[in-house]
Design an enzyme around this catalytic site. Structure first.
Site, PDB file in Angstrom:
ATOM      1  N   LYS A 191       2.018 -44.232  -1.308  1.00  0.00           N
ATOM      2  CA  LYS A 191       3.393 -43.733  -1.168  1.00  0.00           C
ATOM      3  C   LYS A 191       3.384 -42.417  -0.422  1.00  0.00           C
ATOM      4  O   LYS A 191       2.900 -41.403  -0.916  1.00  0.00           O
ATOM      5  CB  LYS A 191       4.057 -43.512  -2.530  1.00  0.00           C
ATOM      6  CG  LYS A 191       5.567 -43.251  -2.379  1.00  0.00           C
ATOM      7  CD  LYS A 191       6.211 -42.564  -3.549  1.00  0.00           C
ATOM      8  CE  LYS A 191       6.087 -41.074  -3.466  1.00  0.00           C
ATOM      9  NZ  LYS A 191       6.866 -40.461  -2.328  1.00  0.00           N
ATOM     10  N   GLU A 267      -5.543 -32.595  -5.083  1.00  0.00           N
ATOM     11  CA  GLU A 267      -5.617 -31.434  -4.204  1.00  0.00           C
ATOM     12  C   GLU A 267      -4.249 -30.773  -4.312  1.00  0.00           C
ATOM     13  O   GLU A 267      -3.262 -31.310  -3.796  1.00  0.00           O
ATOM     14  CB  GLU A 267      -5.927 -31.924  -2.795  1.00  0.00           C
ATOM     15  CG  GLU A 267      -6.595 -30.882  -1.930  1.00  0.00           C
ATOM     16  CD  GLU A 267      -5.545 -30.070  -1.238  1.00  0.00           C
ATOM     17  OE1 GLU A 267      -5.096 -30.542  -0.198  1.00  0.00           O
ATOM     18  OE2 GLU A 267      -5.175 -29.004  -1.751  1.00  0.00           O
ATOM     19  N   CYS A 301      -1.738 -26.035   2.482  1.00  0.00           N
ATOM     20  CA  CYS A 301      -2.202 -25.564   1.169  1.00  0.00           C
ATOM     21  C   CYS A 301      -3.291 -24.510   1.306  1.00  0.00           C
ATOM     22  O   CYS A 301      -3.632 -23.824   0.371  1.00  0.00           O
ATOM     23  CB  CYS A 301      -2.721 -26.746   0.364  1.00  0.00           C
ATOM     24  SG  CYS A 301      -3.977 -27.659   1.267  1.00  0.00           S
ATOM     25  N   GLU A 403       2.897 -19.507  -5.372  1.00  0.00           N
ATOM     26  CA  GLU A 403       2.813 -20.175  -4.063  1.00  0.00           C
ATOM     27  C   GLU A 403       4.209 -20.303  -3.467  1.00  0.00           C
ATOM     28  O   GLU A 403       5.119 -20.822  -4.105  1.00  0.00           O
ATOM     29  CB  GLU A 403       2.186 -21.567  -4.216  1.00  0.00           C
ATOM     30  CG  GLU A 403       2.043 -22.309  -2.884  1.00  0.00           C
ATOM     31  CD  GLU A 403       1.376 -23.663  -3.016  1.00  0.00           C
ATOM     32  OE1 GLU A 403       1.811 -24.485  -3.837  1.00  0.00           O
ATOM     33  OE2 GLU A 403       0.383 -23.903  -2.284  1.00  0.00           O
TER      34      GLU A 403
END
Ligand SMILES: O=C(O)C(=O)/C=C/C=C/O
Length: 499
Positions: A191, A267, A301, A403
């Site tokens: 997906k 991750e 990231c 973040e």
């Protein structure tokens, strides 16, 4: 669901393209769709067919059947040859993939060509070759009767692997998971992010045309609660799940798979640091931190949102960064020399702008940016933000700990190596770090002291696909890359033979 042979169709009524799911070798539309929006100008790119529970069930069942079909009987050499044909297929339609990626994300065409689509080809070729050439273990064992025993390791497919991939490097990260999963003999139900469905949908056509048997690769679209991602995560037929995305989503997925004790590879997020020592090559460090802070509008990231600069060069470094940020060209993807496009969506832009406001509330000095650019054209309906630099915040500030995932960094001075290592490690995340120093001993020493999965020295995001990739703490679970992927996407068994 109507079944056709094409990845997309035209919704004549709305004059729109409709992207389909791909299940058991057929492209399926659905009566529920969502819109795919171009973040450059807010226009509608396509409608996307949403996969319901029944469609995800069909995909998993097809993937299970395919394991015992022709795919499951292929030798690793034959499997590798097929994955090279998929890579050939991407190369043959390279510009279509570039166009799909650029439409979904608004990134500079040059980046889509040299990074995103190029790495998708590399991912398939790398894991095809690794699967063919990877060795396993053999241990000769002494036994009391003197005859001894042999222990050897075999890797077997896990079964059906669930892949949920993010929107920031859509095809790169989608294939970073699909390629090794297939190379190890598994079948896949994948997906892509709802923000970037186009390139993965095109890949389904390439898979089919490369001769990947029906059911081996399946694609389902969806987003949010009660959707394909959740159906996939909870599905009892999924043997393992690999996910790249936000840490909070990773935690939710982990809870969902806990009852089935499924293998997961995550991750997740990061709040990565760049550390610039006074003995570094100044210009290289400035250029490197510009890259690590503003590549892909900070939507990687691995980007540096925290920059620590040794005090003797702090003022000079901040001034140099301010000048370079002022030179960044924000523009249309196809413009020559464009450095930065929009964020992926208005929703994500709202999140980044909320941190731009928070920084001021927390007392930041806004050295550059901090707002929304005004173009005076259709880009004003897009999701652009200004590349931004802050100084003056304490390490406890939310903007220095959370973040943001945008084109922004906070620059702080430091005085000693011990101090900066402690400050870099004082984070809930631990994905990557970039060190800039010409002191080789310090480079090795500091790199080993920093608690992350990936350290770059005098460079950033230089990737050898054979190396382990992943983070510690909230940045993830497990490692992918090279034989680490082969081990994750395989059941590794030991066979002991008594001689
Ligand atoms: O380069 C890679 O293989 C990779 O996994 C990059 C991840 C970036 C995430 O934002």
């Amino acid at each position: 669901m109507d079944q056709t042979s094409q990845a997309s169709t035209d919704n004549a009524a709305q004059g729109r393209t409709v992207l389909r799911n791909y299940v058991d070798g057929e492209f399926l539309s659905s009566d529920r769709t969502f819109l795919n929006i171009n973040p450059v100008d807010g226009s509608v790119i396509a409608e996307v067919s949403e996969a319901d529970q029944a469609t995800v069930d069909r995909a998993v069942q097809a993937a299970q059947r395919a394991l015992s079909g022709p795919w499951g009987k292929l030798s690793v050499q034959e499997r590798a040859a097929m994955l090279h044909k998929v890579a050939d297929g991407i190369e043959a339609r390279f510009e279509e993939f570039v166009a799909a990626e650029v439409a979904d994300t608004g990134r500079p065409v040059q980046q889509a060509r040299t990074l995103d689509i190029a790495r998708a080809v590399a991912n398939f070729r790398t894991f095809a070759d690794l699967a063919k050439t990877a060795n396993t273990d053999l241990y000769e064992m002494h036994t009391a009767d003197g005859a001894g025993a042999l222990n050897y390791t075999v890797r077997k497919p896990l079964g059906v692997v669930g892949v949920i991939s993010p929107w920031n490097l859509p095809l790169l990260l989608f294939t970073w998971k699909v390629a090794p999963a297939l190379a190890c003999g598994n079948t896949v139900v994948a997906k892509p992010s709802e923000e970037s469905p186009s390139s993965a949908t095109l890949l389904a056509e390439v898979m089919r045309d490369a001769g990947i048997p029906p059911g081996v690769f399946n694609l389902v679209h969806g987003f949010g609660k009660d959707s394909a991602g959740e159906f996939l995560t909870r599905h009892p037929g999924i043997a393992a799940l690999t996910f790249t995305g936000e840490s909070s989503t990773g935690s939710t997925i982990m809870k969902a798979v806990a009852d089935g004790v499924k293998e997961v590879s995550f991750e997740l997020g990061g709040k990565n640091a760049a550390v610039v020592f006074a003995d570094s090559d100044f210009d290289a460090a400035v250029a490197g931190v510009m890259r690590s802070s503003f590549t892909n509008a900070g939507q990687v990231c691995l980007c540096s949102e925290r920059v620590y600069v040794e005090r003797p060069i702090f003022d000079r470094f901040v001034a140099a960064m301010r000048e370079r940020v002022g030179q960044l060209k924000l523009g249309f993807p196809h413009e020559d020399g464009v450095d930065m496009g929009p964020l992926i969506s208005h929703g994500h832009r709202d999140k980044v702008l909320s941190y731009y406001r928070l920084a001021r509330e927390e007392g930041a000095t806004v050295v550059a940016g901090g707002g929304v650019p005004r173009f005076g054209d259709e880009r004003d309906q897009g999701a652009y933000v200004e590349p931004t630099i802050w100084t003056g915040l304490p390490d406890t500030a939310r903007c220095v700990r959370e973040e943001i995932f945008g084109p922004v960094c906070h620059i702080a001075p430091f005085d000693t190596e011990d101090e900066v290592v402690a400050r870099v490690n004082d984070s809930d995340y631990g994905l990557a770090c970039a060190l800039w120093t010409n002191n080789l001993t310090r480079a090795h020493r500091a790199a080993r002291r920093i608690h992350v999965g990936l350290v770059w020295v005098n460079t950033w995001y230089l990737r050898d696909l054979r190396t382990p990739f992943g983070g510690v703490k909230l940045s993830g679970l497990g490692r992918e890359g090279g034989r680490y992927s082969l081990d994750f996407y395989s059941d590794v068994s030991n066979i002991c033979i008594k001689l």
